[in-house]
Enzyme design. Sequence first.
Site, mmCIF file in Angstrom:
data_model
loop_
_atom_site.group_PDB
_atom_site.id
_atom_site.type_symbol
_atom_site.label_atom_id
_atom_site.label_comp_id
_atom_site.label_asym_id
_atom_site.label_seq_id
_atom_site.Cartn_x
_atom_site.Cartn_y
_atom_site.Cartn_z
ATOM 1 N N LEU A 41 -16.865 4.423 15.603
ATOM 2 C CA LEU A 41 -17.097 4.167 17.026
ATOM 3 C C LEU A 41 -16.818 2.711 17.396
ATOM 4 O O LEU A 41 -16.867 2.342 18.560
ATOM 5 C CB LEU A 41 -18.549 4.474 17.404
ATOM 6 C CG LEU A 41 -18.963 5.936 17.398
ATOM 7 C CD1 LEU A 41 -20.434 6.061 17.734
ATOM 8 C CD2 LEU A 41 -18.132 6.742 18.390
ATOM 9 N N GLU A 42 -16.590 1.851 16.421
ATOM 10 C CA GLU A 42 -16.361 0.434 16.734
ATOM 11 C C GLU A 42 -14.904 0.045 16.435
ATOM 12 O O GLU A 42 -14.038 0.331 17.226
ATOM 13 C CB GLU A 42 -17.417 -0.432 16.046
ATOM 14 C CG GLU A 42 -18.794 -0.092 16.637
ATOM 15 C CD GLU A 42 -19.940 -1.012 16.253
ATOM 16 O OE1 GLU A 42 -19.751 -1.872 15.379
ATOM 17 O OE2 GLU A 42 -21.021 -0.855 16.831
ATOM 18 N N LEU A 43 -14.627 -0.563 15.282
ATOM 19 C CA LEU A 43 -13.235 -0.968 15.028
ATOM 20 C C LEU A 43 -12.426 0.138 14.344
ATOM 21 O O LEU A 43 -11.200 0.048 14.247
ATOM 22 C CB LEU A 43 -13.208 -2.266 14.212
ATOM 23 C CG LEU A 43 -13.860 -3.461 14.942
ATOM 24 C CD1 LEU A 43 -13.918 -4.687 14.035
ATOM 25 C CD2 LEU A 43 -13.112 -3.805 16.223
#
Length: 354
Positions: free
Chosen positions: A159-161
């Site tokens: 969900l981030e990088l």
Amino acid sequence: MDSRRTIWMRVVGGCVLGLAAVWCAVGGAQERVSESIQLPALPADTLPPTELLTSIPLGFERWPEPPADNPLTLEKALLGRRLFFDSILSRDGSLSCASCHLPDHGLASPDPVAIGIGGQRGRRNSPSLYNVAWGKSFFWDGRSMSLEEQALAPIVSPLELGSDLPAVVGKLRRHAAYPQLFAEAFPGEPDPVTEANLAKSLASFERTLVRAGAEVDRFHAAEYEALSPEARQGLWIFESRGFCWQCHAGSNFSDEAFHNTGVGFGRDGRDLGRFEVTGDERHRFQFKTPSLRGVASTAPYMHDGSIRTLEEVVEFYSKGGAPSDPGLDPQLRPLHLSEVEKANLVEYLKALSK
Ligand code: HEC
Ligand code: HEC
């Protein structure tokens, strides 16, 4: 109770529909220009030059202590700084750490919850990274025990990088500048571009992010005119009637402990917080007390970004958080602050940021 829940569900349904419409519009637009996909702009590095502390900063009592196996050096911090602002850490080159920890937003984000790769929404607010050097555990639920351990988590979080570590290390090894910078930061190591050194350099950079010497610190250092009369009354409320200091304690205004202040009470799917880490019933809905240094520039507030302004935070506490929450921390109680007292408490919080 039932009818309230129905209304809530409808509101949520409306939001989802609204988002879907925006999503379709954006998606449609992108389809038409699919040859040149527009990636979100990366935040520029507008931070002041990186320096290592030469004395304990005003307002603190002790040096931050890096772990024995990662002593702080300028080379590591500068390498970490470059990596922090570099989209090379994300799968598709669209985001950097700074996309959610913006230098112009107190190293936090104006989005209530984090927006990661491909526009995906996380469930928690991106916290400020100032003064993490003095932190004991990291993330809102404290699931990470060191900055080194924490640093790789956003890189691999889908969900981030959204990347993976072998891929990132491979890209860094093939890069024109990074192999040399890693060699300088980790001298004598035959193969310095590694996952562990990536984590060490990001953590080293984070340890240079210091906020100290606020008006409040100058006041405590006997420079009494540094605080306005309003902020001084706010300080009095903070330290006495308001009980704020019991949790926002010590030099960094955090007891580094976990509390349920009632944020999110009554909401479906409420975030379980510290309970997810320990499985201990007593930790249900507890979150780490955030530092209040620099808080004026990091709105919105709380682990879910649900409170928009400092005025609303103070209103929330004046009502005693969520008094009907059975798990509410016993230190919270309705304060019944007057309008003037509320405004003065906000002035104090601002004076912690100047
Ligand atoms: C998509 C947005 C996003 C990106 C990109 C991102 N973060 Fe975060 N960061 C967050 C959120 C949200 C949290 C809190 C998550 C939680 O508590 O579960 C967080 C928490 C942290 C914390 C803990 C702070 C504390 O006081 O507990 C640190 C340190 C941190 N991030 C560093 C980084 C680094 C280093 C990178 C790049 C490698 C990065 N972040 C990339 C959103 C992001
Ligand atoms: C029982 C411990 C406790 C007390 C007492 C307390 N706080 Fe907090 N504070 C917290 C915790 C825990 C959070 C994070 C809650 C969450 O996100 O669910 C928080 C969040 C905040 C935030 C938002 C910070 C951010 O970055 O999102 C502000 C501002 C704040 N508190 C100010 C105050 C003030 C002012 C008082 C006194 C009126 C006070 N607090 C009293 C524990 C406490």
